[in-house]
Design a protein around this motif. Structure first.
Motif, PDB file in Angstrom:
ATOM      1  N   LEU A 159      41.983  58.604  39.951  1.00  0.00           N
ATOM      2  CA  LEU A 159      42.425  59.836  39.301  1.00  0.00           C
ATOM      3  C   LEU A 159      41.253  60.584  38.676  1.00  0.00           C
ATOM      4  O   LEU A 159      41.173  61.814  38.733  1.00  0.00           O
ATOM      5  N   LEU A 160      40.304  59.841  38.100  1.00  0.00           N
ATOM      6  CA  LEU A 160      39.152  60.446  37.432  1.00  0.00           C
ATOM      7  C   LEU A 160      37.915  60.510  38.327  1.00  0.00           C
ATOM      8  O   LEU A 160      36.843  60.935  37.884  1.00  0.00           O
ATOM      9  N   ASP A 161      38.066  60.036  39.574  1.00  0.00           N
ATOM     10  CA  ASP A 161      37.005  60.133  40.585  1.00  0.00           C
ATOM     11  C   ASP A 161      35.713  59.463  40.126  1.00  0.00           C
ATOM     12  O   ASP A 161      34.640  60.061  40.118  1.00  0.00           O
ATOM     13  N   ARG A 162      35.849  58.174  39.770  1.00  0.00           N
ATOM     14  CA  ARG A 162      34.702  57.383  39.361  1.00  0.00           C
ATOM     15  C   ARG A 162      34.717  56.053  40.126  1.00  0.00           C
ATOM     16  O   ARG A 162      35.782  55.562  40.501  1.00  0.00           O
ATOM     17  N   PRO A 163      33.542  55.439  40.368  1.00  0.00           N
ATOM     18  CA  PRO A 163      33.503  54.158  41.094  1.00  0.00           C
ATOM     19  C   PRO A 163      34.115  53.029  40.281  1.00  0.00           C
ATOM     20  O   PRO A 163      34.105  53.063  39.042  1.00  0.00           O
ATOM     21  N   TYR A 164      34.636  52.011  40.989  1.00  0.00           N
ATOM     22  CA  TYR A 164      35.246  50.882  40.287  1.00  0.00           C
ATOM     23  C   TYR A 164      34.887  49.572  40.978  1.00  0.00           C
ATOM     24  O   TYR A 164      34.584  49.530  42.176  1.00  0.00           O
ATOM     25  N   ILE A 165      34.932  48.497  40.175  1.00  0.00           N
ATOM     26  CA  ILE A 165      34.597  47.158  40.655  1.00  0.00           C
ATOM     27  C   ILE A 165      35.671  46.196  40.175  1.00  0.00           C
ATOM     28  O   ILE A 165      36.055  46.221  38.999  1.00  0.00           O
ATOM     29  N   TYR A 166      36.156  45.353  41.093  1.00  0.00           N
ATOM     30  CA  TYR A 166      37.094  44.291  40.722  1.00  0.00           C
ATOM     31  C   TYR A 166      36.786  43.078  41.579  1.00  0.00           C
ATOM     32  O   TYR A 166      35.783  43.070  42.322  1.00  0.00           O
ATOM     33  N   GLY A 167      37.604  42.034  41.482  1.00  0.00           N
ATOM     34  CA  GLY A 167      37.301  40.785  42.175  1.00  0.00           C
ATOM     35  C   GLY A 167      37.153  40.931  43.675  1.00  0.00           C
ATOM     36  O   GLY A 167      36.373  40.221  44.311  1.00  0.00           O
ATOM     37  N   GLY A 168      37.888  41.868  44.266  1.00  0.00           N
ATOM     38  CA  GLY A 168      37.845  42.054  45.717  1.00  0.00           C
ATOM     39  C   GLY A 168      36.727  42.942  46.210  1.00  0.00           C
ATOM     40  O   GLY A 168      36.581  43.140  47.422  1.00  0.00           O
ATOM     41  N   THR A 169      35.913  43.477  45.317  1.00  0.00           N
ATOM     42  CA  THR A 169      34.808  44.343  45.723  1.00  0.00           C
ATOM     43  C   THR A 169      33.707  43.510  46.375  1.00  0.00           C
ATOM     44  O   THR A 169      33.235  42.539  45.772  1.00  0.00           O
ATOM     45  N   PRO A 170      33.288  43.842  47.607  1.00  0.00           N
ATOM     46  CA  PRO A 170      32.215  43.075  48.267  1.00  0.00           C
ATOM     47  C   PRO A 170      30.937  43.068  47.430  1.00  0.00           C
ATOM     48  O   PRO A 170      30.666  44.015  46.684  1.00  0.00           O
ATOM     49  N   THR A 171      30.169  42.009  47.560  1.00  0.00           N
ATOM     50  CA  THR A 171      28.948  41.855  46.774  1.00  0.00           C
ATOM     51  C   THR A 171      27.984  43.013  46.972  1.00  0.00           C
ATOM     52  O   THR A 171      27.406  43.530  45.998  1.00  0.00           O
ATOM     53  N   ALA A 172      27.812  43.452  48.202  1.00  0.00           N
ATOM     54  CA  ALA A 172      26.886  44.559  48.479  1.00  0.00           C
ATOM     55  C   ALA A 172      27.328  45.837  47.769  1.00  0.00           C
ATOM     56  O   ALA A 172      26.502  46.587  47.239  1.00  0.00           O
ATOM     57  N   GLU A 173      28.643  46.066  47.740  1.00  0.00           N
ATOM     58  CA  GLU A 173      29.159  47.250  47.072  1.00  0.00           C
ATOM     59  C   GLU A 173      28.976  47.147  45.556  1.00  0.00           C
ATOM     60  O   GLU A 173      28.654  48.127  44.885  1.00  0.00           O
ATOM     61  N   ARG A 174      29.157  45.946  45.011  1.00  0.00           N
ATOM     62  CA  ARG A 174      28.924  45.737  43.578  1.00  0.00           C
ATOM     63  C   ARG A 174      27.481  46.076  43.223  1.00  0.00           C
ATOM     64  O   ARG A 174      27.221  46.777  42.239  1.00  0.00           O
ATOM     65  N   ILE A 175      26.561  45.540  44.010  1.00  0.00           N
ATOM     66  CA  ILE A 175      25.140  45.770  43.742  1.00  0.00           C
ATOM     67  C   ILE A 175      24.817  47.258  43.806  1.00  0.00           C
ATOM     68  O   ILE A 175      24.082  47.789  42.964  1.00  0.00           O
TER      69      ILE A 175
END
Length: 281
Positions: free
Chosen positions: A61-77
């Motif tokens: 809704l606010l158009d910002r990136p997010y991270i949770y348990g299912g986020t791939p490691t490369a995407e987290r980094i």
């Protein structure tokens, strides 16, 4: 809460109530108001949500990136790197996976939209995210300010859990203020119409509670598995050190240096046959 959300809250079962007070439109508007205020100050903001459903909804809704348990490691980094080094990325949303094992000293603002009931341990962990030592330039820019906001829906069970967490802050010597009616402001662009709020309410009521609970449990499980892998790696290294010959482990732990003996500096530089002199002209 809005009247429509609160009406549903009063007759819902406890698990549905939790989703309703987290997805409260006034909470979403307050979150946006605080986010835009601190982004205008060039602060770095982490927005925490224990509910994966709420995390994704707020972030999209606010158009910002997010991270949770299912986020791939490369995407987290990638997201963490952008948050640290890209001045245009000022806000990220993080689930409870951010309670441990992340080091983001750039963060100066925490906005908590949902938490694990009255957990003091979690409150301390999240507070620690913005109390890390800052670089000198960043400390001067932010004037050593750090902000921790916990958004609470009034007249709900969330207030009880919030009071327990506030007591922890008081015991640790921190002060706090209760801010009200932050959901009105010219910069707010979400949940401005009654229809938007009713559409959100319909979506919340249509969600299967069991599936939401499983999603949150999976978030916990994936982070636990990640932690187990790190623990296994550490244990294996410790076993390898124990199997090494006596004294080898301590030697291996020290930086290794090589020393050249019996060779002059001239020879190393290739200048053993060169003569240097100075002349005045």
């Amino acid at each position: 809460m809005t009247a429509e959300f609160y009406g549903e809250y009063l007759t819902a079962d406890p698990r549905r109530q939790q989703v309703l007070y987290v997805m409260n439109p006034n909470k979403i508007r307050t979150c946006e108001n605080l986010m835009r205020f601190h982004e205008a100050r060039d602060d770095k903001i982490i927005i925490f949500a224990d509910s994966v459903f709420a995390l994704k909804h707020y972030a999209k809704l606010l158009d910002r990136p997010y991270i949770y348990g299912g986020t791939p490691t490369a995407e987290r980094i990638r997201i963490f790197s952008q948050f640290q080094y890209n001045s245009s990325v000022k806000t990220i949303f993080v689930s409870k996976v951010g309670d441990n094992s992340i080091d983001l000293p750039e963060a100066t603002v925490i906005i908590q939209i949902s938490a694990h009931y009255g957990s003091r341990r979690q409150e301390a962990q999240r507070l620690g995210r913005i109390l890390r030592p800052k670089s000198r330039s960043q400390a001067v820019k932010s004037k050593y300010d750090a902000f921790f906001y916990s958004l609470v829906s009034q007249d709900t069970r969330e207030m009880y859990y919030s009071a327990k967490r506030q007591q922890f802050l008081v015991e640790q010597g921190y002060g706090y203020r209760v801010l009200r009616s932050l959901y009105d402001g010219p910069e707010i662009q979400t949940m401005n119409t009654k229809q938007e709020q009713l559409d959100l309410l319909a979506k919340v009521l249509a969600e299967n509670i069991e599936s939401l609970i499983r999603a949150d449990a999976d978030d916990d499980l994936e982070e636990e598995q990640r932690a187990q892998v790190l623990t296994q790696i550490a244990e294996e290294r410790a076993r390898e050190a124990e199997r090494a010959p006596t004294g080898a482990a301590s030697v291996a732990a020290q930086p290794q240096y090589s020393r050249s003996t019996g060779v002059s500096l001239e020879a190393l530089a290739g200048g053993q046959d060169i003569v240097y002199d100075e002349f005045d002209y």
